[in-house]
Design a protein around this motif. Structure first.
Motif, PDB file in Angstrom:
ATOM      1  N   GLN A  62      -2.600  -1.015   3.037  1.00 11.54           N
ATOM      2  CA  GLN A  62      -3.865  -0.491   3.236  1.00 11.54           C
ATOM      3  C   GLN A  62      -5.079  -1.702   3.732  1.00 11.54           C
ATOM      4  O   GLN A  62      -5.917  -1.382   4.637  1.00 11.54           O
ATOM      5  CB  GLN A  62      -4.401   0.167   1.919  1.00 11.54           C
ATOM      6  N   GLU A  63      -5.088  -2.894   3.193  1.00 11.97           N
ATOM      7  CA  GLU A  63      -5.592  -3.965   3.509  1.00 11.97           C
ATOM      8  C   GLU A  63      -5.557  -4.353   4.940  1.00 11.97           C
ATOM      9  O   GLU A  63      -6.634  -4.493   5.685  1.00 11.97           O
ATOM     10  CB  GLU A  63      -5.727  -4.994   2.663  1.00 11.97           C
ATOM     11  N   GLN A  66      -6.927  -1.551   7.198  1.00  9.42           N
ATOM     12  CA  GLN A  66      -8.634  -1.802   7.271  1.00  9.42           C
ATOM     13  C   GLN A  66      -8.920  -3.063   8.187  1.00  9.42           C
ATOM     14  O   GLN A  66     -10.069  -2.824   8.749  1.00  9.42           O
ATOM     15  CB  GLN A  66      -9.083  -2.083   5.980  1.00  9.42           C
ATOM     16  N   ALA A  72      -9.027   4.840   7.121  1.00  9.68           N
ATOM     17  CA  ALA A  72      -8.722   4.372   5.900  1.00  9.68           C
ATOM     18  C   ALA A  72      -7.412   5.201   5.583  1.00  9.68           C
ATOM     19  O   ALA A  72      -6.457   4.887   5.018  1.00  9.68           O
ATOM     20  CB  ALA A  72      -9.726   4.667   5.002  1.00  9.68           C
ATOM     21  N   MET A 178      -8.063   3.055  -1.029  1.00 10.70           N
ATOM     22  CA  MET A 178      -8.834   2.981   0.095  1.00 10.70           C
ATOM     23  C   MET A 178     -10.334   2.219  -0.246  1.00 10.70           C
ATOM     24  O   MET A 178     -10.880   1.580   0.844  1.00 10.70           O
ATOM     25  CB  MET A 178      -9.105   4.180   0.774  1.00 10.70           C
ATOM     26  N   SER A 179     -10.788   2.578  -1.353  1.00 12.07           N
ATOM     27  CA  SER A 179     -12.384   1.834  -1.679  1.00 12.07           C
ATOM     28  C   SER A 179     -11.932   0.779  -2.474  1.00 12.07           C
ATOM     29  O   SER A 179     -13.080   0.258  -3.134  1.00 12.07           O
ATOM     30  CB  SER A 179     -13.107   2.925  -2.166  1.00 12.07           C
TER      31      SER A 179
END
Length: 369
Positions: A62-63, A66, A72, A178-179
């Motif tokens: 995920q990182e 991004q 995302a 995601m956050s």
């Protein structure tokens, strides 16, 4: 009057302070209650932490998405697909191999009876009575072994029945992931020590998984190739077992060598069994006992004694899944109880790897909560 009252209040506070011994006793009592609760809910805690560990392992996906400016949700989908591939791949291979083993074992019924006859004669020559021999060998049966295999297969299929629960957790955790970077940044601004402890747990878990996976793959290839050259049946199954048991610290090798050694005994006799044990011992001793502990100790900062005790403890609390997740679980407890509090970080010196290099203090967070 004000000064005398203040002095009296200070003396009263000192007189009523809790003794250190009582604090230790209360802490031990609270730990016992917490452990009893974890053991009672081990069926839930195990899958939850498995989902957490897998989420932490694939979080870099995920990182990475991004950083490349992708939406995302693409990183979340990529992380979920990676985890599903891992679970389905390992679970499917285990189920298929267990079916093959259950089909193969009944073919060795006559061979086992022959070995038991030799064992009875050998024990009789050493002066063991017939009744003792009967009691010792009466319970050995290939049919019972096949029943055990079927139970193991049922356990694997039971894992798939709980797979929906694990996948649901993974979906929710991946959505929160995601956050997660922004959340950790806020925590770092408010409570830098807590943020550093959580990041240390995540990074230590990833390093441990990478090291164990790499060395597990090496051991699996070497063990499976050696078994194939020696003609032991189902070398792929035993290679997969070697790979999985490599995540069990200290005693994983012993668990992985017993099934292929027994099958070699049934298939070709004691000579092949001895060769299997010797080859496994050489390969696994060099890799798992000499090379791998150095990398694991540097990766997670835990000593050999602590890793062994964590294996015993988490296997008792959670079961087989606790044995596989012993190191990440210990890292989480260490982060929550020690690393978050600057006053308890001295304990890292006692539980850390003895030959590990000192931590770089330039990266250490300020001692404020």
């Amino acid at each position: 009057m004000d000064k005398s009252s203040s002095a009296t209040e200070v003396r009263v506070a000192e007189d009523w302070s809790i003794p250190r011994g009582l604090i230790v006793l209360l802490s031990v009592a609270a730990a016992v209650v917490a452990i009893a609760g974890m053991k009672a809910f081990s069926g839930v805690i195990g899958p939850v932490f498995l989902a957490l560990m897998l989420t932490v392992a694939v979080q870099p996906i995920q990182e990475w998405a991004q950083r490349r400016g992708w939406p995302a949700w693409t990183g979340m989908v990529g992380a979920l697909l990676a985890v599903i591939a891992i679970l389905v791949g390992i679970g499917g291979a285990l189920a298929l191999s267990a079916v093959q083993l259950a089909t193969l074992l009944p073919q060795y019924d006559d061979k086992l009876n022959e070995l038991l006859d030799h064992g009875r004669g050998w024990l009789s020559n050493w002066g063991v009575g017939d009744e003792q021999i009967h009691n010792a060998l009466n319970g050995i049966d290939v049919g019972k072994a096949a029943g055990v295999v079927e139970q193991v297969l049922g356990g694997v299929l039971g894992l798939f029945s709980n797979l929906f629960f694990v996948l649901a957790l993974l979906l929710f955790m991946a959505f929160d992931g995601m956050s997660m970077g922004r959340r950790i940044q806020v925590v770092k601004e408010q409570r830098p020590a807590i943020a550093q402890a959580l990041l240390s747990f995540a990074n230590g878990t990833r390093r441990y998984l990478v090291v164990s996976t790499v060395f597990g793959a090496i051991v699996a290839v070497l063990d499976g190739g050696a078994l194939w050259l020696m003609g032991v049946p189902l070398p792929v199954l035993w290679a997969l077992l070697s790979f999985i048991t490599n995540y069990i610290p200290n005693v994983g090798f012993v668990i992985g060598v017993i099934p292929p050694a027994l099958l070699a005994l049934l298939d070709s006799g004691p000579v092949l069994m001895i060769w299997v044990i010797v080859v496994y011992s050489v390969i696994n001793f060099v890799i798992q006992s000499i090379i791998q502990p150095k990398f694991v100790g540097d990766a997670v900062g835990l000593g050999v004694t602590v890793t062994f005790l964590s294996l015993v403890f988490w296997a008792w609390v959670i079961g087989a899944l606790g044995a596989l997740l012993a190191i990440p679980l210990t890292l989480l407890v260490k982060a929550l109880l020690l690393d978050m509090d600057p006053s308890t970080r001295w304990a890292d010196v006692l539980i850390g790897a003895p030959m590990g290099k000192p931590a770089d203090k330039s990266d250490a967070p300020p001692d404020k909560q």
